[in-house]
Design a protein around this motif. Sequence first.
Motif, PDB file in Angstrom:
ATOM      1  N   PHE A 116       0.841  -1.194   0.000  1.00 57.90           N
ATOM      2  CA  PHE A 116       0.000   0.000   0.000  1.00 57.90           C
ATOM      3  C   PHE A 116       0.875   1.242   0.000  1.00 57.90           C
ATOM      4  N   ASP A 117       0.509   2.202  -0.831  1.00 58.49           N
ATOM      5  CA  ASP A 117       1.258   3.456  -0.941  1.00 58.49           C
ATOM      6  C   ASP A 117       0.823   4.374   0.191  1.00 58.49           C
ATOM      7  N   MET A 118       1.468   4.228   1.345  1.00 59.05           N
ATOM      8  CA  MET A 118       1.046   4.899   2.558  1.00 59.05           C
ATOM      9  C   MET A 118       2.241   5.486   3.290  1.00 59.05           C
ATOM     10  N   PRO A 119       2.126   6.719   3.801  1.00 60.95           N
ATOM     11  CA  PRO A 119       3.226   7.315   4.573  1.00 60.95           C
ATOM     12  C   PRO A 119       3.527   6.502   5.825  1.00 60.95           C
ATOM     13  N   ALA A 120       4.787   6.476   6.216  1.00 66.98           N
ATOM     14  CA  ALA A 120       5.212   5.669   7.361  1.00 66.98           C
ATOM     15  C   ALA A 120       4.527   6.093   8.653  1.00 66.98           C
ATOM     16  N   ASP A 121       4.257   7.409   8.808  1.00 64.85           N
ATOM     17  CA  ASP A 121       3.662   7.869  10.066  1.00 64.85           C
ATOM     18  C   ASP A 121       2.185   7.510  10.191  1.00 64.85           C
ATOM     19  N   LYS A 124       1.453   1.162  11.166  1.00 70.64           N
ATOM     20  CA  LYS A 124       2.060   0.562  12.348  1.00 70.64           C
ATOM     21  C   LYS A 124       3.499   0.167  12.054  1.00 70.64           C
ATOM     22  N   ASP A 125       4.246  -0.191  13.085  1.00 65.34           N
ATOM     23  CA  ASP A 125       5.592  -0.708  12.899  1.00 65.34           C
ATOM     24  C   ASP A 125       5.524  -1.979  12.048  1.00 65.34           C
ATOM     25  N   ILE A 126       6.526  -2.207  11.238  1.00 66.86           N
ATOM     26  CA  ILE A 126       6.507  -3.322  10.296  1.00 66.86           C
ATOM     27  C   ILE A 126       6.322  -4.664  11.002  1.00 66.86           C
ATOM     28  N   LYS A 127       6.765  -4.773  12.258  1.00 58.18           N
ATOM     29  CA  LYS A 127       6.619  -6.018  13.003  1.00 58.18           C
ATOM     30  C   LYS A 127       5.158  -6.285  13.392  1.00 58.18           C
ATOM     31  N   GLU A 128       4.313  -5.251  13.295  1.00 63.41           N
ATOM     32  CA  GLU A 128       2.928  -5.372  13.738  1.00 63.41           C
ATOM     33  C   GLU A 128       1.936  -5.447  12.581  1.00 63.41           C
ATOM     34  N   ARG A 129       2.430  -5.506  11.361  1.00 65.45           N
ATOM     35  CA  ARG A 129       1.519  -5.534  10.206  1.00 65.45           C
ATOM     36  C   ARG A 129       1.940  -6.592   9.194  1.00 65.45           C
ATOM     37  N   ASP A 130       0.959  -6.988   8.372  1.00 66.33           N
ATOM     38  CA  ASP A 130       1.195  -8.000   7.346  1.00 66.33           C
ATOM     39  C   ASP A 130       1.386  -7.404   5.961  1.00 66.33           C
ATOM     40  N   TYR A 131       1.306  -6.095   5.836  1.00 71.51           N
ATOM     41  CA  TYR A 131       1.467  -5.436   4.547  1.00 71.51           C
ATOM     42  C   TYR A 131       2.761  -4.621   4.527  1.00 71.51           C
ATOM     43  N   ILE A 132       3.115  -4.154   3.323  1.00 65.52           N
ATOM     44  CA  ILE A 132       4.359  -3.417   3.105  1.00 65.52           C
ATOM     45  C   ILE A 132       4.031  -2.036   2.542  1.00 65.52           C
ATOM     46  N   ILE A 133       4.841  -1.019   2.922  1.00 66.17           N
ATOM     47  CA  ILE A 133       4.686   0.352   2.428  1.00 66.17           C
ATOM     48  C   ILE A 133       6.006   0.821   1.839  1.00 66.17           C
TER      49      ILE A 133
END
Length: 269
Positions: A116-121, A124-133
């Motif tokens: 998903f094209d989403m700003p990092a802020d 959630k932290d990458i360890k807490e999600r199943d998708y990539i930004i």
Amino acid sequence: MKKYILSTLFFSLATTLTYAHEPYVAPLGYITSNTQIPVISAYAEQALQPEYALKQPTFNIIQPDQSKISIPSESDLKSVSLIDLPLPQKGTYQISSKVSFPLKYVQHNKEWKTFFDMPADKAKDIKERDYIIPSDFKKSPTPIEITREWSIQSYVSKEEISPLQSIIDAPIQVEFKTHPNNINAQQPIQITIKKSGQALKNPELVVRAQGQEEDDATHVTVDTNGLATLNFPHAGQYLVEVSEKFNKTAKPTNQYYTIISLGVQPATK
């Protein structure tokens, strides 16, 4: 600013529908003597508890005499899509529709994940999600796009239960050995799962009672011939959900799901 707001709304909807919500269709009653009956469909996180309406679905109906009709939804409600299903004939009506959603995938640490094209802020932290930004990469990745398609199905019988002579058109087909409107609690039934006429490879079969979330689902074993045994512990409504297991190391292709709502009758003595 407007573009950013729209992007945020799209992201929120996409992640919600992708991970937490699934579509379904269900009549208000599975066995009736009425001349017509409401049929609802929606996206739901808790099984059979509608939250978001589908986008103008058209429902395909196979009537007891095997004639076919299509009924578009006319509801403007936000939580459900709704039709009135006429029941001019005695017997069982088969109800179905298809819902699809585009998804993007990228490869990250040798695994394919949704992108998903989403700003990092805003994530959630990458360890807490199943998708990539995008910020998860040093160099912007090139995603691939696929379609996730759900075939949603159900059955309603007027005054009597009649044989199902036709199979609902869907990439993944589920055949019931017991009539779907003649299922009793605590009495096992068998189904056969096929794709392109052959037993489905790497199937994922889960059952959820009304109100259950994905984490509460019962996972059911399917043998190499596509045969599975279902046992419903109590009377009520259930969702039977079939798909192919996702292989994180293989390049994603279009994904297909079949979701069937059932009304299970009380156990017989």
